[in-house]
Design a protein around this motif. Structure first.
Motif, PDB file in Angstrom:
ATOM      1  N   ASP A  98       0.806  -1.217   0.000  1.00 20.07           N
ATOM      2  CA  ASP A  98       0.000   0.000   0.000  1.00 20.07           C
ATOM      3  C   ASP A  98       0.841   1.270   0.000  1.00 20.07           C
ATOM      4  OD1 ASP A  98       0.953  -0.450   2.570  1.00 20.07           O
ATOM      5  OD2 ASP A  98      -0.799   0.416   3.550  1.00 20.07           O
ATOM      6  N   ASP A  99       2.180   1.134  -0.106  1.00 20.33           N
ATOM      7  CA  ASP A  99       3.058   2.302  -0.123  1.00 20.33           C
ATOM      8  C   ASP A  99       3.068   2.972  -1.492  1.00 20.33           C
ATOM      9  OD1 ASP A  99       4.218   2.800   2.435  1.00 20.33           O
ATOM     10  OD2 ASP A  99       5.451   0.999   2.222  1.00 20.33           O
ATOM     11  N   VAL A 115      16.323  -0.502  -7.206  1.00 21.04           N
ATOM     12  CA  VAL A 115      15.794  -0.314  -5.852  1.00 21.04           C
ATOM     13  C   VAL A 115      14.414   0.340  -5.906  1.00 21.04           C
ATOM     14  CG1 VAL A 115      16.174   0.756  -3.598  1.00 21.04           C
ATOM     15  CG2 VAL A 115      18.111  -0.151  -4.894  1.00 21.04           C
ATOM     16  N   GLY A 116      14.289   1.432  -6.670  1.00 20.20           N
ATOM     17  CA  GLY A 116      13.039   2.177  -6.712  1.00 20.20           C
ATOM     18  C   GLY A 116      11.938   1.461  -7.458  1.00 20.20           C
ATOM     19  N   VAL A 117      12.075   1.362  -8.767  1.00 19.79           N
ATOM     20  CA  VAL A 117      11.051   0.697  -9.575  1.00 19.79           C
ATOM     21  C   VAL A 117      11.027  -0.798  -9.271  1.00 19.79           C
ATOM     22  CG1 VAL A 117      10.285   0.155 -11.915  1.00 19.79           C
ATOM     23  CG2 VAL A 117      11.208   2.423 -11.394  1.00 19.79           C
ATOM     24  N   GLY A 118      12.207  -1.412  -9.175  1.00 22.47           N
ATOM     25  CA  GLY A 118      12.277  -2.845  -8.877  1.00 22.47           C
ATOM     26  C   GLY A 118      11.653  -3.187  -7.541  1.00 22.47           C
ATOM     27  N   GLY A 119      11.888  -2.342  -6.538  1.00 20.84           N
ATOM     28  CA  GLY A 119      11.299  -2.578  -5.225  1.00 20.84           C
ATOM     29  C   GLY A 119       9.786  -2.523  -5.259  1.00 20.84           C
ATOM     30  N   CYS A 120       9.243  -1.604  -6.047  1.00 17.17           N
ATOM     31  CA  CYS A 120       7.787  -1.498  -6.187  1.00 17.17           C
ATOM     32  C   CYS A 120       7.216  -2.732  -6.875  1.00 17.17           C
ATOM     33  CB  CYS A 120       7.425  -0.253  -6.979  1.00 17.17           C
ATOM     34  SG  CYS A 120       7.609   1.276  -6.051  1.00 17.17           S
ATOM     35  N   LEU A 121       7.877  -3.191  -7.920  1.00 18.31           N
ATOM     36  CA  LEU A 121       7.408  -4.386  -8.612  1.00 18.31           C
ATOM     37  C   LEU A 121       7.479  -5.599  -7.693  1.00 18.31           C
ATOM     38  CD1 LEU A 121       9.107  -3.878 -12.103  1.00 18.31           C
ATOM     39  CD2 LEU A 121       6.706  -3.560 -11.541  1.00 18.31           C
ATOM     40  N   GLU A 122       8.485  -5.641  -6.830  1.00 17.79           N
ATOM     41  CA  GLU A 122       8.695  -6.804  -5.968  1.00 17.79           C
ATOM     42  C   GLU A 122       7.597  -6.948  -4.925  1.00 17.79           C
ATOM     43  OE1 GLU A 122      10.407  -9.711  -3.323  1.00 17.79           O
ATOM     44  OE2 GLU A 122      10.018  -7.667  -2.705  1.00 17.79           O
ATOM     45  N   VAL A 123       7.108  -5.849  -4.382  1.00 19.68           N
ATOM     46  CA  VAL A 123       6.072  -5.931  -3.346  1.00 19.68           C
ATOM     47  C   VAL A 123       4.688  -5.548  -3.857  1.00 19.68           C
ATOM     48  CG1 VAL A 123       7.753  -5.416  -1.543  1.00 19.68           C
ATOM     49  CG2 VAL A 123       6.369  -3.559  -2.484  1.00 19.68           C
ATOM     50  N   GLY A 124       4.606  -4.974  -5.062  1.00 26.84           N
ATOM     51  CA  GLY A 124       3.322  -4.538  -5.596  1.00 26.84           C
ATOM     52  C   GLY A 124       2.932  -3.143  -5.163  1.00 26.84           C
ATOM     53  N   ALA A 125       3.938  -2.309  -4.811  1.00 24.50           N
ATOM     54  CA  ALA A 125       3.668  -0.932  -4.397  1.00 24.50           C
ATOM     55  C   ALA A 125       3.509  -0.030  -5.618  1.00 24.50           C
ATOM     56  CB  ALA A 125       4.798  -0.419  -3.505  1.00 24.50           C
ATOM     57  N   THR A 126       3.136   1.228  -5.366  1.00 19.41           N
ATOM     58  CA  THR A 126       2.974   2.224  -6.430  1.00 19.41           C
ATOM     59  C   THR A 126       4.229   3.082  -6.521  1.00 19.41           C
ATOM     60  OG1 THR A 126       0.588   2.316  -6.097  1.00 19.41           O
ATOM     61  CG2 THR A 126       1.595   4.194  -7.215  1.00 19.41           C
TER      62      THR A 126
END
Length: 217
Positions: A98-99, A115-126
């Motif tokens: 939900d971040d 880290v930025g885009v990859g991290g969002c894809l990894e957890v499903g964040a926006t």
């Protein structure tokens, strides 16, 4: 802004059978394709598994050009395993689905892309992207897009501390900052001015084989 550099080496790339794309709706360069029309025409369903049947942890996911921490500038190999390991940094620091993470870093750099885009894809964040960092508009963007996590590198935090103080400096929903290269005096000033938030400072080199993070705070 990289058009001239791309056009300079395009004949060599074409000779080697490399396809080149602009992330745009049209291409001003013969031999370079526009990617947006293909993205917009792509179906929503998952790709057939045959497209990744031969992919392993050691397969090359991408190359990231580095300025040469370990010598001359070079294209560093990012394997599928390294991509997943770096992308998991956000989850380790508490990034949630939900971040909303805000990054103004260039996506040709490991921090912004992995880290930025990859991290969002990894957890499903926006992920909220900005084409160019603006110190004066930073917190306004955070309020506008309901940002809960910000990403930084180098002197970005100092630039924010150097902006004129405002009455609404602490009126935002940011709970976490993830990045590297922040000096101790800037760290203290940043928290005093912009309010309490978790700061996760990490270190890693694109062509390196180890990383560090202050996961205990």
């Amino acid at each position: 802004e990289l058009r001239e550099a791309v056009e300079e080496v395009l004949p060599d790339l074409e000779h080697d059978g490399v396809r080149v794309f602009y992330l745009s709706s049209a291409s001003p360069t013969p031999g370079v394709e526009a990617l947006l029309p293909a993205i917009e025409a792509a179906p929503d369903e998952p790709l057939p598994t045959r497209h990744r049947a031969g992919v392993t942890a050691n397969s090359k996911a991408m190359y990231i050009y580095t300025s040469g921490t370990t010598g001359l500038p070079k294209a560093a190999v990012i394997t599928e395993l390294k991509l997943m390991m770096v992308a998991s940094l956000g989850r380790i620091c508490g990034l949630r689905p939900d971040d909303v993470i805000y990054t103004t870093l260039p996506l040709y750099h490991s921090a912004g892309l992995l880290v930025g885009v990859g991290g969002c894809l990894e957890v499903g964040a926006t992920c909220v992207l900005r084409a160019k960092f603006s110190a004066s508009q930073f917190w306004a963007d955070c309020r506008r897009y309901n940002v809960s996590v910000i990403q930084y590198v180098g002197e970005l935090m100092r630039y924010l501390c150097n902006t004129p103080k405002r009455a609404d400096d602490q009126e935002h929903g940011v709970r976490m900052a993830l990045g590297n290269g922040m000096r101790a005096e800037v760290w203290k000033e940043f928290l005093q001015r912009f309010g309490p938030m978790a700061i996760w400072e990490f270190y890693g080199a694109t062509e390196g084989n180890a990383g560090f993070i202050n996961y205990t705070g």
